[in-house]
Design an enzyme around this catalytic site. Sequence first.
Site: not given
Length: 584
Positions: A33, A73, A134, A340
């Site tokens: 991330d 994201c 998410h 990502d």
Amino acid sequence: MMILLPVMLYLWPVSNAINERISKPNIVLFMADDLGIGDLGCYGNTTSRTPNIDKLSKEGATLTQHIAAAPLCTPSRASFLTGRYSVRSGMASLHKVGVFLFSASSGGLPMEEITFAKLLQQRGYSTALIGKWHLGINCNSSDDFCHHPLNHGFDYFYGVPVNNLRDCKPGHGSVFGAGLKMHTRAALQSMGIALISLAVLNYIGLIRVPRRVLGYFFLIAAVIVGVLLLFFYNFRNLNCFLMRNHSIIQQPWNYENLTQRFTEEAKRFIGRNTNAPFLLFVAYTQVHTALYASQAFRGKSKHGLYGDALEEMDWSVGQILHALDQWHLREQTLVYFTSDHGAHVEEISANGEVQGGYNGIYKGGKSTSWEGGIRVPGLLRWPGVFKPSTHIDEPTSNMDIFPTIVKLAGASLPSDSANISCNAMQLQPVQRHALQRTEQTAMWARKGAFSHLHIAIWRKSIWKAFFFTPNFSPEDSNGCHDDHVCFCYGKSVTYHDPPLLFDLSKDPEEKNPLTPETESHFHEIIQVIQQAVSNHSKSLVVVPNQLSLENMLWKPWLQPCCSSFLQFCYCDHESRENKKLPEA
């Protein structure tokens, strides 16, 4: 656009002994991330220690022109899971906020979307997501789980359903602080002006305002302010929790040994599925702020807490790869590592420590479609299939994983497969001939639902066009430090007509935009690009916007809570299990 590239040139011939097993290999996907491509040794870093991730490059293939479908994201992960651009599923924002911020929002990945996990599940795979989701939780109630990972093809989920934010860790600041101060001040000023105006108009007799109306006005305003203050004061409890399947097991989550806990869950899943094909998606919360590292890694790197977190994540990758070796699954498993999107270059702590990553030579970072925002690591390992230390220089996208693993599992692509990315890696190991390169293809990276489009049209060169670019602040910086992130609307951007054009094969740093004087085919290239944009736009179908303001708002009746509101949604079943984790 269905394009297949000559990845077959890089494949070892496959022996008959493993042809049958390779038809349904295990799949292990790692996604970091906010990791910058320049943070890894295999992409040129000489100061961070990432031996386990680098080993994937040495033992397999390194994608050198690998991009994310979006620089944020939520839309990036939606595209990764579905193989479709996020605008097609309504997971692209029409306003400044482009990701889900609250666990009690009603938006999320629509139930009708087909993920690679769902297709592999139908083919008999055991599937698990460990780490960050998410992509929404609920639609109409606090327990309908319409957007939950278990509703999108995963048999097992252990992780965080929303996002790891500074607000989740006491003492690490707030991503809402500046905005709250600004908007609260503006709201109070507006209310004050309105009250004074009413009082003046009432005094001079132009209007008559009953005292009861003024009382109601004050009461409503006080309730709204009170709810907002209560919500943000308790943000950590309401939004930062850990789940196992549908159950909340720690609210708020404890950062202590969190990466180790993800690692152990991943290893246990592998151990439970040694005799049947499995899909394991490990989506780390590192190295997104709030940063954290266990005691064994704290203070050990050359790059502060960010470096500590990165090196612990590398350790985790090594532990999971070692588990594959322990169960003799190395040759039967395709491993993929990526991020990502690019590093968040504006991340600086309250004491001035740089807490964002490094994008190498590439311009910009997270939230922009400059190469620093979308150029990501792409590492593939599959012994006996990929030659060691292979470098693949063809343009690829992390959306290409979808058709790749679906094909390998023996599943069929969805009926609307024309909208599925097939740009690069449809690996067909039993096929011995090389795939033919087409003359041109288009690859897109979107910021929001509008045309912040990255195009790669390749004929010996890799052309990239911008229809608008973010305005950096300060102007001579490499990001939007005044706002903490770059926005893509209004005065935050500069529009370009004709589009800003670069040749990435010669100018990967995006320093020198081309002109008719410096590129003889300038007008021809622009024409091809504009036609590609037109064709792409015509293919889009209007769908409900999952990131609309209505779907993004906090709705109390959707709030997941492991205890009552009176107990401030607190529980810690995870610690009570008293699991003894091995030392790193």
